[in-house]
Structure formats: structure tokens, C-alpha cells
Design an enzyme around this catalytic site. Structure first.
Site, PDB file in Angstrom:
ATOM      1  N   ALA A   1       0.820  -1.209   0.000  1.00  0.00           N
ATOM      2  CA  ALA A   1       0.000   0.000   0.000  1.00  0.00           C
ATOM      3  C   ALA A   1       0.858   1.264   0.000  1.00  0.00           C
ATOM      4  O   ALA A   1       0.487   2.280  -0.588  1.00  0.00           O
ATOM      5  CB  ALA A   1      -0.918   0.000   1.221  1.00  0.00           C
TER       6      ALA A   1
ATOM      7  N   ASP B 195      16.349  28.734 -33.379  1.00  0.00           N
ATOM      8  CA  ASP B 195      16.961  29.097 -34.649  1.00  0.00           C
ATOM      9  C   ASP B 195      16.107  30.181 -35.294  1.00  0.00           C
ATOM     10  O   ASP B 195      14.912  30.282 -35.031  1.00  0.00           O
ATOM     11  CB  ASP B 195      17.024  27.853 -35.538  1.00  0.00           C
ATOM     12  CG  ASP B 195      17.635  28.136 -36.897  1.00  0.00           C
ATOM     13  OD1 ASP B 195      18.606  28.900 -36.960  1.00  0.00           O
ATOM     14  OD2 ASP B 195      17.114  27.601 -37.888  1.00  0.00           O
TER      15      ASP B 195
ATOM     16  N   ASP C   2      15.534  23.678 -37.506  1.00  0.00           N
ATOM     17  CA  ASP C   2      15.074  22.893 -38.642  1.00  0.00           C
ATOM     18  C   ASP C   2      16.206  22.327 -39.488  1.00  0.00           C
ATOM     19  O   ASP C   2      15.979  21.493 -40.350  1.00  0.00           O
ATOM     20  CB  ASP C   2      14.157  23.734 -39.540  1.00  0.00           C
ATOM     21  CG  ASP C   2      14.904  24.916 -40.163  1.00  0.00           C
ATOM     22  OD1 ASP C   2      16.002  25.246 -39.685  1.00  0.00           O
ATOM     23  OD2 ASP C   2      14.369  25.511 -41.124  1.00  0.00           O
TER      24      ASP C   2
ATOM     25  N   ASP D 203      21.400  22.382 -36.618  1.00  0.00           N
ATOM     26  CA  ASP D 203      20.737  22.481 -35.319  1.00  0.00           C
ATOM     27  C   ASP D 203      20.708  21.146 -34.576  1.00  0.00           C
ATOM     28  O   ASP D 203      20.434  21.116 -33.379  1.00  0.00           O
ATOM     29  CB  ASP D 203      19.284  22.948 -35.511  1.00  0.00           C
ATOM     30  CG  ASP D 203      19.187  24.304 -36.179  1.00  0.00           C
ATOM     31  OD1 ASP D 203      19.949  25.200 -35.789  1.00  0.00           O
ATOM     32  OD2 ASP D 203      18.377  24.464 -37.105  1.00  0.00           O
TER      33      ASP D 203
ATOM     34  N   GLU E 171      -3.397   5.096   5.871  1.00  0.00           N
ATOM     35  CA  GLU E 171      -3.504   3.644   6.071  1.00  0.00           C
ATOM     36  C   GLU E 171      -2.445   3.136   7.038  1.00  0.00           C
ATOM     37  O   GLU E 171      -2.726   2.298   7.913  1.00  0.00           O
ATOM     38  CB  GLU E 171      -3.385   2.932   4.727  1.00  0.00           C
ATOM     39  CG  GLU E 171      -4.537   3.220   3.772  1.00  0.00           C
ATOM     40  CD  GLU E 171      -4.233   2.777   2.348  1.00  0.00           C
ATOM     41  OE1 GLU E 171      -3.342   1.924   2.186  1.00  0.00           O
ATOM     42  OE2 GLU E 171      -4.865   3.294   1.414  1.00  0.00           O
TER      43      GLU E 171
END
Length: 891
Positions: free
Chosen positions: A280, A326, A634, A638, A703
Site C-alpha cells: 500500500a 533558430d 530545422d 541544429d 492507512e
């Protein structure tokens, strides 16, 4: 001395190459043996079975495997199967991601030309690019992909598209003259051609100087191989949480078992209870909740045109504090566009999809556009017009233009004003052409109009054309080009250059019938018409997105290979360069040591004229300053920085395959604003994971404490093992899963990014867990004691059932408090329909195990009366209502 500094004679001598015959086959074979094949090397791949098994080394996964074993011992086979399923799904996801990441170098290999034109034994032949060696003489033609780094020795109108490597928007003009400087950025090495780029115009010849991993593309491949993917903040926090939970669970469980045994409880019963508490205490649903929350976030991101390649990527964006972007193709369109028109009497701004209404009625502007359309070799293909269009000005999306970017921009400007290539063809017939080259810096066409009159129309560099002109057209009249007009011209060109605009001048001249068409004869005493100024414009959504990121405490930094003034102008246009912000160049970065750079990156908003190595160094410097870095890009250049960043974001349309493979997030629509949506989604996902942890741990603490307090007071056990496991599986599971799909709070994009170094229990979460857990444990114990001793007739099963129901209801009420970082009353409980159904389902399942006779012996329960339920509901509301005003944050 570097290759760009050498003259052709020294170059031939260095490589022992004859420009007329090239290498012979024997020498080429020897060099191939010495230097190796002209291809990019790959790291040795991990066999897939090993890669799959490595997914099970994670600390939390090992905890789950232990929990599986314990559940199996207890006979809870369904629990064990669920946990095994969770572990297997997580392993498969991690395995698939790591296999996918290995493909980035494969994409780099595809940039190599399959065949090249090489001079061997005095004859030109086509050879596989892998067989090219240093010293080979290579022929470059229009459209050819370059397979090695080449020092050019002959050029004819040669221009090479290098944007994926250097970040330049326009093809680079090339010539063979040596450069008298040692340190020169790649974009300025006009006598070099680099592997992975493509010839966009003209032809040339050169000597191969580097092949394979020694090329500039090879250096990028090496950076990709040597750059390690960063652990995400989520992975750090879950690893931290796992260690805390396992230590805490073992200690508390051992304490409970020890106290029970010394008080005379049966050893077997205490062992089973202790193991149940251990199961638990560890929220084995945590990986499942995280996976579900991330997967649902991914689905929402797909609707925003973002493709997530790694599940933790969305969460990582949520705590990003710096976006390194970029310029070309990311902040800008990577599409040259005319933005200004200038004649001697007026200037127009060309914005949006079409120019101003005043534009089309101005004859001088119309002539300027028409002449730019006639003196042009770009071709236009019409596509379907946009639906609902009510204007003659066509949208960019309505046409497809092929050709040089500069010429395409001139065509598009004319099209937007309502002109068309058909109009130019009807008005003028081309008789001859004097093409552009990098020496003349101009292009001239000789045309005949509908009346049979002949003209020359010339476009080119403003400083070149004014020296060839004797007059200027002002208000329809040709006037002598006086010093005052020349000064006006120079001032205008200079002003536009400071705005990072590329200017193209237009001039004309009527021709007599018996004219000689030699350029020296016709390209003089012309009449200047005006200027068309163009640039690679910012994307329309970027400015707003940058502002929203700034409001969210996120700094946006531009990193580009383009010129400093161009980058500065774009940054100012986007409002991303504050007054105090600095601009640095790659040359300045080279002069900095790491300590100086770490200080400089905090004040710098634009890095210009940088190489792939510079980009990688900048990203690492920002990370070492304690930031979570998102890198967008892109191009091939990069890719190393995309991989090194905490999250790499690649453009889906304009991005190269290398960039996409190295990135964790791909923007299908190439819109920078999608990053903002991803950041919001990421922040919400992390908030939902914190909600889950808060709920689960408070419940688990309750608990454990109800058992611990009972033993400390010498009381019977208030819960049996099967009840603890039932609560752990049902009550903890369903509502916790529903918290993982909760919507974001209203202020999610008004907060500063969280500190990447903060722990999982930061900002009061630990206090919340302990206080709620303590109260849940106390009210459950109170319900047990009142029922056991308050009725006068102690009945253990009845008291345990009341304690069980109180614990369940306290947790189910507490789950609504976990939805807000402020208080339970801050959000409507009806917003999250999934949570409502989860709570209702848990209540129904609880009632079933209490009231169905066949299940009562299994779960040690008995039917409850009205007074019992009044006690249960009254006590279970206390942990949430009593602390309703103590939120984690204050507004």
C-alpha cells in the site's frame, strides 16, 4: 593555413593533384585505404534484446517488480498481473524511443550524394560518393548534391543552398578567390562547398579537401554521437520519489510488524499485515498514471499539430525557462518576401497577404513590380484559389513559385498586386538575356513591347546599378541623376540595410533598332526606377507566442548562422530583444572561456553568425546556469543542439530529417506558437502528476498511521490485510487515474517556471501529504475506537468495517481537495466528469463488499446501519474541511 586561405597552385601542390587529369586509379585506391570511405561513421548499435532488458534497470521499475512478487505471494494474482502489465508497457515505450533515437545518424547519411562527377585518369566519370578521396577533382552542376568538403577553383554563376548547415536564408554566392583570414564563419567561406549542401545555380569545379567524418557534416555527426540525451525533470523527480518511498515503506512496515509481535499479535498475521502495508505504501500505479497523463497530453498536442516523439518531452517543456530558437525557418518563414517598395516620390510597406489599397493605383509602383516580373526567370504555377476570396490579390498559398528565392520574391510581390506572368508575357516579348553573375551583380533582359519598341530592363545591386544610370524617373519624367538624387538614393539604401532588408534596384533604357546587344554597350546611361526591399519575414504567430512565453517567465533567445544586423532586426521586430539585451557573434564566442560565456548568456538574447559547435556550447552554458532549455530548429546544423537540449523541437514541414530525428517534439505546422501550447500542456501534466502523488501518499500515510497508532495504543488491528489491498487497488486507483486527466488551472501560464532543482515535495506538498494523511489516520482510528468501545458490546468485525468505510470515504472526499493548489473550494467538483464517475464507482464497490453476503467473509465486513454511516460521513469529512483554507500557493 586553412583551405579557404590557400591559392589554387598551393592547393594542387598540397594534394599532388593535376587539375587537368585528376588522380589516377592507383593513387585514388591508396588514398581510399589511407583516409577511409567518404561516409559518416555510426556508433555500434546495442542489440535489441539487451536494449529491451536495460529498460528494467530503473529504480521504480525494480520496486514494482518487488511489489509484483509480494502480491503473488499473497495470492493477489490480478494485482500482480496489472503491475506486470504496467512494467511491460513502460519498457516497450522506452525501448521504442531509444531505437528511434538511433536513426538520427541514418538521416545524416542520406544527405550524401549517391553519385558524383569525378576526374580520374584525365576523364570525367560518375563514381559512388563513398569512393571520393581528398585530392579528387569534382565537377559541380546545377541541382547536384555535394558529397565532400571542396575548395573551389573555378566557378560560373555558382550559388549553393546552405541553409540547413549555416542558417542563411539565401543561397550562398561562390567564387574561387582566397580569403585572407584564418577564422571565418562557414557562411562566409565563399570559396568552399560543403558536404550535404546542394547547388542551386551555375556550375563549378574544385578539389576535395575533406571526406567522411572530417567534413563539416561529419563534425555534426560526431557531435550527435558524443552528445548525451538529458534526463528529464520528471525522471529526476520520480527517481527521487521512488527512493523516499521504498525507505519509508520498509521502516514503517518494520515498525508496525515489530510492535504487533511484542504486543502478542500472531506473527503470521502481522507478517501478512506488514507486507500489505508495504504494498500500500508504494503507489505502484504511479508509472501508469504518468504514462496515461503523458499519453493524453500527447493526443491533445496532436490536435495542436505537434508530434511528440518522447513521452516525457511534453512535461519537460512545462518547466522550460529558456527557449533557444533558430531564426531561419523557425522564427522566420525561410521564404524571401518583398516588404517595401520605394520610388523617388513614395514608399510603400507590403504587409500580410497583399499590399495596401493605395498600392495598386500608383503607376510608378505598378511599373516597378512589372519590370521585376519581366526581368525574372522564376516560374509560377497556380493552385486552387482560396475559398471565399473576394480580391484580385492572391494569397501566397494560391501559387507555387520555383526558382531563385530573390526572383521568386519579386514574382510573388507582383502577383499580390494583381499582376501575373501572363500580363508580363502579353506586354513584353523577351529578345535576349544577359544573366546574373557574382561579378556583374546584375541581370538584364532585352524586350519588345506591344508597340514594337525595344527596352532593356535591369535588376541588381543598388550600388552597381546607380553607377550605370544617368537619370531617374520621377513623377513619370526622366530627370538627370544629380548629386542630390544620388545622396537620396544612398541614404535610402543605407536605411533599409540597417533594417536587414535586401534591396534590389530596377532600371530601364529604350534601345534604338540597330543596337549592339553587348552588355558594355547597353548597360549604361540607364534610368533608375526604384527599389524592391525584401527579407525573410517573421512568422505571423511568433510575436504573440514570444510575448505569452515572456508572461510565463520564459526567455526566448535567437541562435542563428545569419548576419548580426539581420538577426538584430528580426529580434527587434519580434520584441524579443529588450533595451538591455546583448547581441553576440560566433567570433566573440570563440574569444570567451566557459566562465565568461556562462555570465554572457544571461544577458544575451541574440547569437549571430554561429556554427553548430557554437549552438551546442550555448545550450550547455544555459543549462549549466540552472535552466531547462528548449531548443528549436530545422537544419542539420541544429541537430547536435536539439539533442543536447532538455527538449529539442524540430520544424515538421521545413525541417530536415536529421533535425526531426534528433528532436523530441516535431511541429507539424512549423508554428512557433505551438510551443506555447505545449508548454501549457506540460505544466498541466506536471500539476496532475503532483495531484496524484498528493492524493496517493496522503491516503497511504493514513492507512499506515491508523495501523501504527492502534498498535501503539495496544488496540486490535483496525484493518485486515485484504481490506488494505482492496483500498490500495480500488479506492486509490480509480480516482487517482481520473486526476491524471484534470484540466489546467486558470493561472497555469501566469506562473514562472518551476525551479528545475526543486524536489517532488516542494512548495508545501510534503506538508499537505503529512497533515492530510495524519488526519485521515486519526479519524479512521477514532471511528474504530468509537464503534468498538462505544456500543458497550465490542464486536471487532463491525468496528473494522466502520474503520474501513471511514478510511475509504475520507480518501474519496480528499481527492477533490487535491484538484486545486489553493483549496477544495477553488474549483467546481463537476468540472472533471471522469473523477466524479471514479468516486461514484469506488463508493459502489465499497458498498458491494460491505452488503453482499457472499463477499462479507472474504473481506471481513458486516452490514452497517444509519448511525454507523452518520459517524462515518461526519468523521471522513474532517481532514478536507478542517484544512480547506491551507493551499499550496497563495494568489
Amino acid at each position: 593555413m586553412k583551405w579557404h586561405q590557400t591559392d589554387p597552385y598551393t592547393l594542387y601542390k598540397s594534394f599532388n593533384t593535376d587539375i587537368g587529369t585528376g588522380l589516377n586509379d592507383q593513387e585514388a585506391a591508396r588514398r581510399l585505404q589511407k583516409y577511409g570511405a567518404n561516409k559518416l561513421l555510426e556508433e555500434k548499435r546495442t542489440p535489441w534484446p539487451i536494449l529491451f532488458l536495460e529498460q528494467f534497470k530503473d529504480f521504480m521499475v525494480l520496486i514494482l517488480l518487488v511489489a509484483t512478487f509480494v502480491s503473488g505471494l499473497l495470492g493477489e494474482y490480478i494485482d500482480a498481473l496489472v503491475i506486470i502489465g504496467i512494467v511491460t508497457v513502460n519498457a516497450l515505450l522506452g525501448f521504442a524511443q531509444e531505437r528511434k533515437a538511433e536513426n538520427s545518424l541514418h538521416a545524416l547519411k542520406e544527405l550524401s550524394a549517391p553519385e558524383v562527377n569525378v576526374l580520374r585518369n584525365g576523364r570525367w566519370k560518375s563514381l559512388p560518393s563513398a569512393d571520393v578521396v581528398p585530392g579528387d577533382v569534382i565537377q559541380l552542376d546545377n541541382g547536384a548534391r555535394i558529397s565532400a568538403d571542396i575548395r573551389l577553383v573555378e566557378t560560373m554563376r555558382l550559388a549553393i543552398e546552405e541553409s540547413s548547415l549555416t542558417g542563411e536564408s539565401l543561397p550562398a554566392e561562390k567564387d574561387a578567390t582566397p580569403i585572407n583570414a584564418e577564422s571565418v564563419p562557414l557562411a562566409d567561406r565563399h570559396n568552399m562547398a560543403f558536404a550535404g549542401t546542394m547547388v542551386s545555380r551555375g556550375r563549378g569545379k574544385g578539389i576535395v579537401v575533406d571526406t567522411g567524418m572530417k567534413t563539416e557534416m561529419g563534425k555534426i555527426a560526431h557531435l550527435l554521437q558524443s552528445t548525451e540525451t538529458q534526463m528529464t525533470p520528471l525522471q529526476h523527480r520520480l527517481a527521487q520519489l521512488g527512493k523516499i518511498l521504498i525507505v519509508g515503506a520498509i521502516l514503517l512496515t518494520a515498525l508496525v510488524v515489530f510492535l504487533g509481535i511484542i504486543q502478542g499479535q500472531p506473527m503470521y498475521q502481522m507478517f501478512i499485515a506488514g507486507v500489505s502495508l508495504a504494498v500500500a505504501a508504494i503507489p505502484e500505479g504511479l508509472p501508469a498514471i504518468v504514462t496515461v497523463a503523458l499519453a493524453l497530453g500527447v493526443q491533445r498536442m496532436i490536435r495542436h499539430k505537434a508530434i511528440v516523439r518522447r513521452l516525457p518531452a511534453v512535461e519537460t517543456l512545462g518547466c522550460a525557462s529558456v527557449i533557444c530558437s533558430d531564426k531561419t525557418g523557425t522564427l522566420t518563414k525561410n521564404d524571401m518576401t518583398v516588404t517595401k517598395l520605394w520610388t523617388w516620390t513614395e514608399e510603400w510597406d507590403v504587409e500580410g497577404e497583399g499590399p495596401d489599397a493605395s498600392f495598386s493605383s500608383a503607376q510608378e509602383a505598378s511599373d516597378l513590380l512589372m519590370y521585376g516580373l519581366v526581368c525574372n526567370n522564376a516560374e509560377m504555377i497556380k493552385t486552387e484559389p482560396a475559398r471565399g476570396s473576394k480580391t484580385k490579390i492572391q494569397k501566397h498559398e494560391d501559387v507555387e513559385i520555383t526558382g531563385e528565392p530573390t526572383e521568386a520574391a519579386l514574382v510573388l510581390a507582383a502577383v499580390r498586386a494583381g499582376l501575373s506572368p501572363e500580363d508580363a508575357t502579353r506586354s513584353f516579348s523577351r529578345l535576349d538575356e544577359m544573366p546574373f553573375d557574382s561579378t556583374r551583380k546584375r541581370m538584364t533582359v532585352i524586350v519588345k513591347d506591344q508597340n514594337g519598341r525595344r527596352f532593356i530592363i535591369t535588376k541588381g545591386a543598388p550600388d552597381v546599378l546607380i553607377s550605370k544610370c544617368a537619370s531617374a524617373r520621377i513623377n513619370g519624367e526622366d530627370r538627370p541623376l544629380t548629386p542630390a538624387l544620388q545622396a537620396q538614393w544612398d541614404k535610402t539604401v543605407s536605411r533599409m540595410a540597417k533594417q536587414a532588408l535586401r534591396t534590389i534596384a530596377i532600371a530601364i533604357k529604350p534601345l534604338p533598332k540597330d543596337v549592339n546587344y553587348e552588355a558594355a554597350d547597353v548597360e549604361r546611361d540607364m534610368t533608375l526606377i526604384g527599389l524592391q526591399a525584401m527579407m525573410d519575414p517573421p512568422r505571423s504567430d511568433v510575436k504573440t507566442a514570444i510575448k505569452q512565453c515572456r508572461e510565463a517567465g520564459i526567455k526566448t533567445v535567437m541562435i542563428t548562422g545569419d548576419h548580426m544586423e539581420t538577426a538584430r532586426a528580426v529580434a527587434r521586430d519580434l520584441d524579443m530583444l529588450p533595451v538591455h539585451g546583448e547581441v553576440l557573434t560566433g567570433e566573440q564566442l570563440d574569444a570567451m572561456d566557459d566562465r565568461t560565456l556562462h555570465t554572457a548568456v544571461g544577458k544575451t538574447y541574440v547569437f549571430a553568425r554561429v556554427s553548430p559547435e557554437h549552438k551546442l556550447r550555448i545550450v550547455k552554458a544555459v543549462q549549466q546556469n540552472g535552466h531547462i532549455v528548449a531548443m528549436t530548429g530545422d537544419g542539420v546544423n541544429d541537430a547536435p543542439a536539439l539533442k543536447a537540449a532538455d527538449i529539442g523541437v524540430a520544424m515538421g514541414k521545413s525541417g530536415t530529417d536529421v533535425a526531426k530525428e534528433a528532436a523530441a517534439l516535431v511541429l507539424a505546422d512549423d508554428k512557433f506558437s505551438t510551443i506555447k501550447a505545449a508548454i501549457e500542456e506540460g505544466r498541466n501534466i506536471y500539476d496532475n502528476i503532483r495531484k496524484f502523488i498528493r492524493y496517493m501518499l496522503a491516503s497511504n500515510v493514513g492507512e499506515i498511521l491508523v495501523m501504527l497508532f492502534a498498535l501503539l495504543l495496544g488496540l486490535p488491528l483496525p484493518l485486515v490485510a485484504i481490506q488494505i489491498l482492496w483500498i490500495n487497488l480500488v479506492t486509490d486507483g480509480l480516482p487517482a487515474m481520473a486526476l491524471g486527466v484534470d484540466r489546467a488551472e486558470s493561472d497555469v501560464m501566469k506562473r514562472n517556471p518551476r525551479d528545475p532543482r526543486e524536489g517532488i515535495f516542494a512548495r508545501g506538498l510534503g506538508t499537505k501529504v503529512m497533515t492530510r494523511g495524519l488526519l485521515i489516520g486519526l479519524v479512521s482510528l477514532a471511528a474504530f475506537v468509537i464503534t468498538l468501545y462505544g456500543t458497550g458490546i465490542p464486536e471487532l468485525t463491525h468496528a473494522q468495517t466502520v474503520a474501513f468505510a471511514t478510511l475509504v470515504m475520507a480518501q474519496l472526499i480528499h481527492v477533490f481537495d487535491c484538484r486545486s493548489e489553493y483549496s477544495v473550494f477553488h474549483r467546481s467538483p463537476f468540472e472533471n466528469k471522469a473523477l466524479l464517475w471514479a468516486v461514484i464507482s469506488s463508493v459502489v464497490l465499497m458498498l458491494i463488499v460491505i452488503y453482499v453476503p457472499v463477499l462479507q467473509p472474504i473481506f471481513y465486513t458486516t452490514a452497517l446501519g444509519l448511525n454507523d454511516w452518520l459517524l462515518i460521513l461526519g468523521l471522513s469529512a474532517i481532514p478536507t474541511v478542517a484544512l480547506a483554507g491551507t493551499g499550496l500557493r497563495k494568489k
